[in-house]
Design a protein around this motif. Structure first.
Motif, short mmCIF file in Angstrom:
data_model
loop_
_atom_site.label_atom_id
_atom_site.label_comp_id
_atom_site.label_asym_id
_atom_site.label_seq_id
_atom_site.Cartn_x
_atom_site.Cartn_y
_atom_site.Cartn_z
N UNK A 116 6.94 -64.54 26.49
CA UNK A 116 6.70 -65.30 27.73
C UNK A 116 7.95 -65.43 28.57
N UNK A 117 7.87 -64.89 29.78
CA UNK A 117 8.94 -65.04 30.76
C UNK A 117 8.56 -66.22 31.66
N UNK A 118 9.56 -66.99 32.12
CA UNK A 118 9.19 -68.08 33.03
C UNK A 118 8.75 -67.49 34.37
N UNK A 119 7.72 -68.12 34.94
CA UNK A 119 7.09 -67.51 36.12
C UNK A 119 7.42 -68.24 37.42
N UNK A 120 7.88 -69.49 37.31
CA UNK A 120 8.28 -70.21 38.53
C UNK A 120 9.64 -69.71 38.99
N UNK A 121 10.08 -70.21 40.15
CA UNK A 121 11.41 -69.80 40.60
C UNK A 121 12.46 -70.35 39.64
N UNK A 122 13.58 -69.66 39.57
CA UNK A 122 14.60 -70.00 38.59
C UNK A 122 15.39 -71.22 39.03
N UNK A 123 15.97 -71.94 38.05
CA UNK A 123 16.89 -73.04 38.37
C UNK A 123 18.16 -72.47 39.00
N UNK A 124 18.58 -71.32 38.49
CA UNK A 124 19.84 -70.71 38.93
C UNK A 124 19.56 -69.27 39.35
N UNK A 125 19.94 -68.94 40.57
CA UNK A 125 19.79 -67.57 41.05
C UNK A 125 21.15 -66.92 41.18
N UNK A 141 18.89 -74.17 31.47
CA UNK A 141 18.50 -73.75 32.82
C UNK A 141 17.84 -72.38 32.77
N UNK A 142 16.86 -72.19 33.65
CA UNK A 142 16.22 -70.88 33.76
C UNK A 142 17.01 -70.07 34.79
N UNK A 143 17.34 -68.84 34.41
CA UNK A 143 18.28 -68.05 35.19
C UNK A 143 17.62 -66.74 35.63
N UNK A 144 17.75 -66.44 36.91
CA UNK A 144 17.43 -65.09 37.39
C UNK A 144 18.73 -64.45 37.83
N UNK A 145 18.96 -63.25 37.37
CA UNK A 145 20.21 -62.55 37.67
C UNK A 145 19.87 -61.16 38.18
N UNK A 170 25.98 -60.83 25.79
CA UNK A 170 26.05 -61.31 24.42
C UNK A 170 25.25 -62.61 24.30
N UNK A 171 24.71 -62.88 23.10
CA UNK A 171 24.09 -64.17 22.83
C UNK A 171 22.69 -64.36 23.42
N UNK A 172 22.20 -63.37 24.14
CA UNK A 172 20.89 -63.49 24.78
C UNK A 172 20.13 -62.19 24.69
N UNK A 173 18.81 -62.30 24.77
CA UNK A 173 18.05 -61.16 25.25
C UNK A 173 17.33 -61.63 26.50
N UNK A 174 16.96 -60.70 27.33
CA UNK A 174 16.43 -61.10 28.63
C UNK A 174 15.24 -60.22 29.00
N UNK A 175 14.45 -60.72 29.94
CA UNK A 175 13.32 -59.96 30.47
C UNK A 175 13.80 -59.14 31.66
N UNK A 176 13.41 -57.87 31.71
CA UNK A 176 13.74 -57.04 32.87
C UNK A 176 12.53 -57.08 33.79
N UNK A 233 18.86 -54.20 39.53
CA UNK A 233 17.91 -54.56 38.47
C UNK A 233 17.91 -56.07 38.35
N UNK A 234 16.74 -56.66 38.15
CA UNK A 234 16.61 -58.12 38.08
C UNK A 234 16.18 -58.52 36.67
N UNK A 235 16.85 -59.54 36.13
CA UNK A 235 16.52 -60.02 34.78
C UNK A 235 16.30 -61.53 34.82
N UNK A 236 15.59 -62.03 33.81
CA UNK A 236 15.38 -63.47 33.67
C UNK A 236 15.60 -63.90 32.22
N UNK A 237 16.21 -65.05 32.06
CA UNK A 237 16.37 -65.62 30.72
C UNK A 237 16.60 -67.12 30.85
N UNK A 238 16.45 -67.84 29.73
CA UNK A 238 16.73 -69.27 29.70
C UNK A 238 18.05 -69.47 28.96
N UNK A 239 18.93 -70.26 29.54
CA UNK A 239 20.28 -70.46 28.97
C UNK A 239 20.20 -71.45 27.81
N UNK A 240 19.57 -71.01 26.71
CA UNK A 240 19.31 -71.92 25.58
C UNK A 240 20.29 -71.69 24.43
#
Ligand code: NAG
Ligand code: NAG
Ligand code: NAG
Ligand code: NAG
Ligand code: NAG
Ligand code: CU
Length: 574
Positions: free
Chosen positions: A354-363, A458-462, A480-486, A522-529
């Motif tokens: 599950x990727x977050x679908x709303x706009x990100x907290x941090x762009x 925070x939910x991050x879009x990069x 490092x430390x994360x995997x992310x959705x492309x 390329x755009x990715x999304x992840x949560x800074x958990x």
């Protein structure tokens, strides 16, 4: 229910074929504790008609395969019996709250000095698939690397039918010099490092290189069976195309995540990435090459244009017939970006991720690319880059410099000031036509140790945006430390008002390393958990050396379960 089982016959075959990597049976339940010893040492290895002394782990090249299950805990004692400072990174492992086990030198730890040792202790938390480990100091990962395989919990099946056998396929680059000397030379001259003289599959260049026939890796298959290849690009600098003559491959995983099955003849794999493929032996019994060679996107840059091979060999062979010369697969041209793009964009994740679908907290919007530092004296031996310059590389115009006196994580934890700042701009400090004709006045980045701070949770879009400064190029970006959705990719400049509407928020693939298309984004999304300091960088080591990096400082959340654990007592000091 299917369980993982590898017959002793498989092990025996591997031994017979003289391969270093053995897939053993892993009948242990989840939660098993694994202890390993890694001794970094100099080892003579014969390749390309001569004996060369290279840095290895336990004298093995590639190094030992670590095999664990999801939920297991691991302790790997690394002893440095070699001549260089070194540390080991467990590429793609999340290391939740535990940056101390991540490994990049001067980021999460000081290096292990010659004669020293450090035990990496960590737990596998909800990850399955193929990862790898490698040295994370200078260019030492050129020879110091190996596979890290995470099987599902005992009794949990793969989401595809059980392959008969599994083989790691580690793609590498072979240099005829000590990689640390190549690094020093490039740091001295400011020029690009010399290119490799061969690519390798499990440490072997293969039949197409001189003096290499005997060592060529052979993968045995029986007619009709399906095997799983765990392909890893461990090359220092090069994206690679990979193909098997006459056989289709079905992609079932990338990095440490499953994907929807994707049938293909060609893989494009960037440094740092892994791809799991199923291959069915459904052709006329015989011998077929699997081969890899460069996918090269930088313009007018030298590259290694050779081809490495291994042999897919149907057994039993008819003893009365001479072994035939294997068939070579057709590989794309070195600059075939349409083929690379079609492959990469065809990969889909499992929709239950599950990727977050709303706009990100941090762009975040990061320009990634090269730069040049023009010298006062262009004839200086220190300015051997293009037109009397030194190469540089940057993210948002900041060329990253590692600290020398301690690691970022130690400075952060102990509150040592003056080691880093947290003012990396979240967007480019200057807007320009990133992929257009960029004026020379913008080509020189600023040097510094600038990190980017993120609040826990925070939910991050990069968005990574390639630039055309010096050249457009595919930059395999690793966090490092994360995997992310492309969630999206394209060519030209990212358009924030139209491109997000086309993002894939249904079944985006999960990765830890993703290529920025040459001249694209390329755009990715992840949560800074995951609290801690996490290196973010291009996995082409020459670009990393030039500064194409930063680090994410994820602050602690509330309470111990959202905070970095204390450092282990044997953490190396500088
Ligand atoms: C790379 O090698 C192939 C042959 O293997 C040759 O056809 C091609 O022209 C070479 N490309 C470059 C850029 O040197
Ligand atoms: C080097 O200088 C030449 C001649 O001025 C120019 O055409 C070329 O673009 C320059 N190359 C780089 C990378 O600056
Ligand atoms: C950016 O540069 C490209 C290539 O020169 C050009 O096609 C495009 O129109 C430019 N975009 C803008 C917004 O100027
Ligand atoms: C980067 O910063 C330097 C120094 O301030 C400046 O000269 C250059 O134009 C900047 N480039 C970009 C792309 O922002
Ligand atoms: C090795 O690491 C130590 C501690 O960080 C440092 O003092 C020393 O200069 C390093 N040696 C080399 C050759 O980089
Ligand atoms: Cu790069």
């Amino acid at each position: 229910m299917k369980t993982i089982h590898f017959s002793t016959k498989t092990c025996y075959l591997w031994l017979l074929l003289g391969l270093h990597t053995i897939i053993a049976s892993l009948a242990s339940p989840s939660g098993t504790h694994h202890s390993h010893e890694f001794v970094i040492q100099t080892t003579p290895v014969k390749r390309l008609c001569r004996t060369q002394r290279i840095l290895t782990v336990n004298g093995q090249f590639p190094g030992p395969t670590v095999q664990v299950r999801n939920g297991d805990s691991v302790a790997i004692k690394v002893t440095n019996a070699g001549p260089y400072n070194i540390s080991i990174h467990w590429h793609g492992l999340r290391m939740l709250r535990n940056p101390w086990a991540d490994g990049p030198s001067y980021v999460t730890q000081c290096p292990i000095q010659p004669g020293g040792s450090y035990t990496y202790r960590f737990t596998i938390q909800n990850q399955e698939g193929t990862l790898w480990w490698h040295a994370h100091t200078g260019f030492l990962r050129a020879t110091v690397y190996g596979a890290f395989i995470i099987y599902p919990r005992l009794g949990s099946p793969y989401p595809f039918s059980m392959p008969r056998k599994e083989y790691p396929i580690l793609l590498g680059e072979w240099f005829n010099r000590d990689p640390m000397i190549i690094l020093r030379q490039t740091q001295l001259t400011g020029a690009a490092p010399s290119v490799s003289v061969a690519y390798t599959i499990n440490g072997q260049p293969g039949d197409l290189y001189r003096c290499s026939r005997q060592g060529t890796v052979r993968i045995p298959v029986q007619t009709g069976e399906t095997i799983l290849l765990r392909v890893v690009n461990s090359a220092l600098h090069q994206e690679l195309f990979f193909s098997i003559a006459n056989h289709r491959m079905t992609v079932v995983g990338t990095d440490a995540a499953y994907t929807k099955p994707l049938s293909t003849r060609i893989l494009m794999i960037g440094p740092g990435q892994t791809i799991n493929v199923l291959v069915t032996a459904d052709q006329t019994p015989g011998r077929y090459y699997m081969a890899a060679r460069a996918y090269q996107t930088a313009m007018n840059a030298a590259f290694d244009n050779t081809t490495t091979t291994a042999i897919l060999e149907y057994i039993p062979r008819n003893r009365n017939v001479q072994p035939s010369t294997p068939i070579l697969p057709l590989l794309p041209a070195f600059n075939d970006t349409p083929t690379a793009t079609a492959f990469t964009s065809g990969i889909r994740g499992l929709s239950q991720n599950v990727v977050f679908k709303n706009s990100a907290d941090v762009n975040l919007f990061f320009t990634v690319g090269l730069g040049l530092i023009f010298c006062r004296n262009p004839n200086s031996p220190n300015c051997q880059g293009p037109n009397g310059s030194r190469f540089a590389a940057s993210i948002n115009n900041n060329s990253f410099v590692l600290p020398r006196t301690t690691s970022l994580m130690q400075a952060y934890y102990q509150g040592i000031p003056g080691i880093f700042t947290t003012d990396l701009p979240p967007v480019p400090p200057l807007q320009f036509n990133y992929t257009g004709n960029v004026p020379r006045s913008l080509w020189t980045p600023i040097k510094g140790t600038k990190l980017l701070k993120l609040k826990y949770g925070s939910s991050v879009q990069l968005v990574f945006q390639d630039t055309s400064i010096v050249t457009t190029e595919d930059h395999p970006m690793h966090i490092h430390g994360f995997h992310f959705f492309v969630v999206g990719a394209g060519f030209g400049n990212f358009n924030p008002s139209t491109d997000p509407a086309r993002f894939n928020l249904v079944d985006p693939p999960v990765k830890n390393t993703i290529g920025t298309p040459p001249g694209g984004w390329v755009a990715i999304r992840f949560v800074a958990d995951n609290p801690g300091i996490w290196f973010l960088h291009c996995h082409i080591d020459s670009h990393l050396n030039w500064g194409l990096a930063t680090a994410l400082l994820v602050e602690n959340g509330v309470g111990p379960s959202q905070s970095v654990i204390p450092p282990p007592p044997d953490l190396p000091q500088c």
